[in-house]
Write a protein that holds these residues in place. Structure first.
Motif, PDB file in Angstrom:
ATOM      1  N   TYR A  28      10.571 -66.373  40.740  1.00  0.00           N
ATOM      2  CA  TYR A  28      10.150 -65.827  42.182  1.00  0.00           C
ATOM      3  C   TYR A  28      10.671 -64.587  42.403  1.00  0.00           C
ATOM      4  N   LYS A  29      12.311 -64.664  42.326  1.00  0.00           N
ATOM      5  CA  LYS A  29      13.112 -63.515  42.499  1.00  0.00           C
ATOM      6  C   LYS A  29      12.910 -62.009  41.584  1.00  0.00           C
ATOM      7  N   ALA A  30      12.502 -62.530  40.374  1.00  0.00           N
ATOM      8  CA  ALA A  30      12.319 -61.264  39.306  1.00  0.00           C
ATOM      9  C   ALA A  30      10.997 -61.014  39.691  1.00  0.00           C
ATOM     10  N   GLN A  31       9.897 -61.385  40.091  1.00  0.00           N
ATOM     11  CA  GLN A  31       8.668 -60.932  40.521  1.00  0.00           C
ATOM     12  C   GLN A  31       8.856 -59.916  41.467  1.00  0.00           C
ATOM     13  N   GLU A  32       9.551 -60.587  42.779  1.00  0.00           N
ATOM     14  CA  GLU A  32       9.794 -59.634  43.778  1.00  0.00           C
ATOM     15  C   GLU A  32      10.423 -58.461  43.626  1.00  0.00           C
ATOM     16  N   THR A  33      11.475 -58.413  42.848  1.00  0.00           N
ATOM     17  CA  THR A  33      12.291 -57.337  42.333  1.00  0.00           C
ATOM     18  C   THR A  33      11.387 -56.458  41.450  1.00  0.00           C
ATOM     19  N   ALA A  34      10.622 -56.794  40.566  1.00  0.00           N
ATOM     20  CA  ALA A  34       9.816 -55.956  39.786  1.00  0.00           C
ATOM     21  C   ALA A  34       8.930 -55.044  40.645  1.00  0.00           C
ATOM     22  N   ARG A  35       8.234 -55.857  41.660  1.00  0.00           N
ATOM     23  CA  ARG A  35       7.216 -55.324  42.658  1.00  0.00           C
ATOM     24  C   ARG A  35       7.807 -54.220  43.330  1.00  0.00           C
ATOM     25  N   GLN A  36       9.051 -54.502  43.722  1.00  0.00           N
ATOM     26  CA  GLN A  36       9.732 -53.572  44.853  1.00  0.00           C
ATOM     27  C   GLN A  36      10.116 -52.388  43.823  1.00  0.00           C
ATOM     28  N   TYR A 131       3.240 -66.133  34.385  1.00  0.00           N
ATOM     29  CA  TYR A 131       3.753 -67.573  34.881  1.00  0.00           C
ATOM     30  C   TYR A 131       2.905 -68.032  36.064  1.00  0.00           C
ATOM     31  N   ALA A 132       1.585 -67.440  35.888  1.00  0.00           N
ATOM     32  CA  ALA A 132       1.023 -68.029  36.979  1.00  0.00           C
ATOM     33  C   ALA A 132       0.540 -69.688  36.978  1.00  0.00           C
ATOM     34  N   ASP A 133       0.279 -70.130  35.563  1.00  0.00           N
ATOM     35  CA  ASP A 133      -0.103 -71.472  35.509  1.00  0.00           C
ATOM     36  C   ASP A 133       1.237 -72.304  35.765  1.00  0.00           C
ATOM     37  N   GLU A 134       2.218 -71.824  35.262  1.00  0.00           N
ATOM     38  CA  GLU A 134       3.438 -72.593  35.764  1.00  0.00           C
ATOM     39  C   GLU A 134       3.938 -72.777  36.936  1.00  0.00           C
ATOM     40  N   ILE A 135       3.519 -71.529  37.680  1.00  0.00           N
ATOM     41  CA  ILE A 135       4.011 -71.705  39.022  1.00  0.00           C
ATOM     42  C   ILE A 135       3.116 -72.722  39.956  1.00  0.00           C
ATOM     43  N   ALA A 136       1.788 -72.497  39.323  1.00  0.00           N
ATOM     44  CA  ALA A 136       0.746 -73.307  40.081  1.00  0.00           C
ATOM     45  C   ALA A 136       0.995 -74.710  39.969  1.00  0.00           C
ATOM     46  N   ALA A 137       1.342 -75.220  38.604  1.00  0.00           N
ATOM     47  CA  ALA A 137       1.589 -76.213  38.291  1.00  0.00           C
ATOM     48  C   ALA A 137       2.948 -76.984  39.139  1.00  0.00           C
ATOM     49  N   TYR A 138       3.774 -76.061  39.025  1.00  0.00           N
ATOM     50  CA  TYR A 138       5.118 -76.803  39.625  1.00  0.00           C
ATOM     51  C   TYR A 138       4.793 -76.957  41.275  1.00  0.00           C
ATOM     52  N   GLU A 139       4.015 -76.080  41.924  1.00  0.00           N
ATOM     53  CA  GLU A 139       3.811 -75.954  43.284  1.00  0.00           C
ATOM     54  C   GLU A 139       2.832 -77.044  43.766  1.00  0.00           C
ATOM     55  N   GLU A 140       1.824 -77.546  42.614  1.00  0.00           N
ATOM     56  CA  GLU A 140       1.005 -78.701  43.059  1.00  0.00           C
ATOM     57  C   GLU A 140       1.547 -80.126  42.680  1.00  0.00           C
ATOM     58  N   GLU A 141       2.644 -80.080  41.694  1.00  0.00           N
ATOM     59  CA  GLU A 141       3.303 -81.101  41.503  1.00  0.00           C
ATOM     60  C   GLU A 141       4.438 -81.578  42.875  1.00  0.00           C
ATOM     61  N   ARG A 142       4.907 -80.550  43.482  1.00  0.00           N
ATOM     62  CA  ARG A 142       5.734 -80.856  44.766  1.00  0.00           C
ATOM     63  C   ARG A 142       4.838 -81.341  45.872  1.00  0.00           C
ATOM     64  N   ARG A 143       3.605 -80.486  45.898  1.00  0.00           N
ATOM     65  CA  ARG A 143       2.658 -81.186  47.111  1.00  0.00           C
ATOM     66  C   ARG A 143       2.201 -82.544  47.035  1.00  0.00           C
ATOM     67  N   MET A 144       1.704 -82.764  45.670  1.00  0.00           N
ATOM     68  CA  MET A 144       1.442 -84.283  45.416  1.00  0.00           C
ATOM     69  C   MET A 144       2.581 -85.313  45.486  1.00  0.00           C
ATOM     70  N   ARG A 145       3.770 -84.914  45.215  1.00  0.00           N
ATOM     71  CA  ARG A 145       4.903 -85.897  45.293  1.00  0.00           C
ATOM     72  C   ARG A 145       5.146 -85.998  46.674  1.00  0.00           C
TER      73      ARG A 145
END
Length: 242
Positions: A28-36, A131-145
């Motif tokens: 997340y941090k690397a993405q934001e830094t790259a965008r900036q 990293y889109a698929d990895e991020i989506a899987a991580y957030e979906e697992e957190r939501r379901m848990r």
């Protein structure tokens, strides 16, 4: 009583999840830094192209200097009459062409656009696509848990009843029929109508000609009792039992 959210927090605190969370935060941090970084480079380019005194001014209203100018011909005529310098003419011409290009592309946000600015703008949108698929899987697992643990806690604390079994009414009906069938078998008395063998539609059952109204078993002939649920059945009107 189980403290609300404690099960999810305990899951988050495991070594495996802590490691995964740190990895995702780094992404997340690397993405934001790259965008900036891309945005800052684009702002510097816009400042250079518009010859603005500051990046903020270039971003705020890059075409402000075109106010009062009605056409490129007017700008050229002003230069011809010595009203503006060649540098001033070139700057106004570049701004005019950039504004025209932006309007042709349907970009009416009042910002400077050209082919160069379009490229980093697309790059900003695509940062981290790998990293889109990895991020989506991580957030979906957190939501379901979180949802699962919340239900477990509510049930444990008596705040939520068990969800009813949607098949329960049907199962109750079948058990009642089976019990009645046992009584019928012992007494030798057929169950009252309309519990008779029935003939299903031909297209639904091309092989079997009769169906038990209790358990749904199908067979070619009518019998005194269903061989599967043992329900005693009357023969279909106009047909003989076999």
């Amino acid at each position: 009583m189980i403290e609300k959210g404690s099960m999810f927090k305990a899951w988050e605190a495991t070594t495996e999840q802590q490691k995964k969370a740190h990895e995702m935060q780094a992404i997340y941090k690397a993405q934001e830094t790259a965008r900036q970084a891309i945005q800052e480079a684009m702002n510097r380019y816009i400042k250079k192209k518009t010859r603005a005194r500051s990046v903020a001014k270039a971003e705020a209203n890059p075409f402000a200097e075109l106010e009062g100018w009605e056409s490129l011909d007017q700008i050229q005529e002003a230069y011809g009459y010595g009203e503006i310098t060649s540098d001033r003419r070139d700057k106004l011409t570049e701004l005019w062409e950039a504004r025209e290009a932006a309007q042709r592309q349907g970009k009416k946000d009042g910002k400077y656009h050209d082919l160069v600015t379009d490229m980093p703008a697309r790059a900003i949108r695509r940062v981290g696509d790998e990293y889109a698929d990895e991020i989506a899987a991580y957030e979906e697992e957190r939501r379901m848990r979180c949802s699962y643990y919340e239900k477990v806690e509510n049930r444990a604390n008596g705040l939520q009843e068990e969800e009813p079994d949607p098949l329960s009414p049907a199962m109750d009906a079948i058990m009642t029929a089976v019990q009645a069938a046992k009584v019928s078998e012992v007494t030798g008395t057929p169950l009252p109508k309309p519990l008779t063998w029935r003939r299903p539609l031909k297209e639904c059952a091309p092989v079997h000609g009769y169906e038990c109204p209790v358990c749904g078993s199908k067979m070619n002939v009518q019998r005194e009792a269903c061989p599967y649920c043992h329900t005693r059945l009357e023969s279909e009107e106009g047909s003989a039992k076999t």
